[in-house]
Design a protein around this motif. Sequence first.
Motif, PDB file in Angstrom:
ATOM      1  N   GLN A 194       0.821  -1.192   0.000  1.00 24.10           N
ATOM      2  CA  GLN A 194       0.000   0.000   0.000  1.00 24.10           C
ATOM      3  C   GLN A 194       0.866   1.256   0.000  1.00 24.10           C
ATOM      4  OE1 GLN A 194      -2.815   0.167   3.180  1.00 24.10           O
ATOM      5  NE2 GLN A 194      -3.606   2.157   2.570  1.00 24.10           N
ATOM      6  N   LYS A 197       2.125   1.895  -3.541  1.00 23.72           N
ATOM      7  CA  LYS A 197       1.111   2.086  -4.574  1.00 23.72           C
ATOM      8  C   LYS A 197       0.819   3.567  -4.790  1.00 23.72           C
ATOM      9  CE  LYS A 197      -3.772   1.253  -5.460  1.00 23.72           C
ATOM     10  NZ  LYS A 197      -5.017   0.743  -4.889  1.00 23.72           N
ATOM     11  N   SER A 199       2.415   6.618  -5.494  1.00 20.52           N
ATOM     12  CA  SER A 199       3.106   7.493  -4.567  1.00 20.52           C
ATOM     13  C   SER A 199       2.974   8.963  -4.899  1.00 20.52           C
ATOM     14  CB  SER A 199       4.594   7.120  -4.538  1.00 20.52           C
ATOM     15  OG  SER A 199       5.160   7.307  -5.827  1.00 20.52           O
ATOM     16  N   ASP A 319      -1.449   8.160  -2.239  1.00 16.95           N
ATOM     17  CA  ASP A 319      -1.584   7.379  -1.021  1.00 16.95           C
ATOM     18  C   ASP A 319      -1.299   8.248   0.186  1.00 16.95           C
ATOM     19  OD1 ASP A 319      -2.371   4.970  -2.039  1.00 16.95           O
ATOM     20  OD2 ASP A 319      -0.350   4.193  -2.277  1.00 16.95           O
TER      21      ASP A 319
END
Length: 392
Positions: A194, A197, A199, A319
């Motif tokens: 996560q 993912k 960025s 994220d």
Amino acid sequence: MNKISSRSGFVILFAINFLVTFSFAVNDSMFSLFCEDNYISGFIFGLVFAVYSLTKIISAPFAGKLADKFGTHKILFTALVLYTLVPCFFLITDDKAVIITVRILQGLACAMFRPVIYCFFPADSARKGRIFALFDLSFYSAIALAPYSGSLILESYGFSGVFTSMLTCCIAALAIFPALTQEKPAFKNMPKTQIQKNSGSAINPLLVYIFFRGWGISVITAFLPIYLSRMDIPPSKIGFTLSAAAAFTTISLPLCGRLTDIIHKETLIAAGGFCASFITIFTVFFSGFGEIFLLMSMGGIFTAMSQPACLSFIMENTDECSLGHSMGKFNAFMGMGFASGPAFGAMLSSAAGLKSVFILTGILGIISVFVFMYGTQVYPGTTGTSEFKKTF
């Protein structure tokens, strides 16, 4: 990262943002007079303003990364402490070297403050457009009130009164800061997949767009007064015209925030950019005060249309682990646009005339909208892409 989820948390951040923005907007509106009063001119005068802008632009992405690593709470507190130190130094010295150093300090504080404060809001909120719009009222209302308030303080108490008012606002912001909920350590228990993912690279098309939006706003601020004065429009009406844009932005933000939550953000960003750019071009084809006043008022509305949509777009395409860095890049590119517009505009004005500045700025703004539209369709990881394709 620490996320506010209550109305009281929103009110605290709103108050902090207003106090800090107001205090330094008061200072910025009077600072050139302070430099003149202390015989700061020529190269040093330019350096005093340049180091602040450069420090803010260069430091913003790094400040965002620090927020991602150490948490928003700590970075915001550090920014408030640095902000509080600035008026303290101004009150005790007028040494040129110290003033330059303090302006660097102010740039660092701004780089930490502006991107990080938005990271306190939850990215998954269904009403984040409305939340951002309401929150930005604290910024625009402070910007609108500061110049007049600063002039009254300066007339009554001199620069010591200006710096004392700054210090009072910063201390007040620090005093209410502990009321914010204590944040949890950043990235704890977050899966590695996560973290890696999306960025924040998906917002690159938006960075191009916001660079030229900053360029356009700074060109209007710097060159519209000159353009209007050449039409023999009195200073009072010039100031009224410039204030109209900020006033209509402030008035329009709540409605535009609601639209952000129900209309595709890409659509609002593109529409706001297109219309604001066309208005910049059309400015040179009108010579009446009423016509230009109407154009600037409309420009304020279209600025409000894209503002909460841009912030919501960043949150949806970044994220949480890299949100601070993305917000920092966003503010850095906007700052570069603000700095570049007047610089290139001054060179173009001397070579091709003042009207060419507005025309080129509008054209560049329109091109940046096309870059954004194309980028959101082809950039991997961007949310809402299919809807945007249907819209255009």
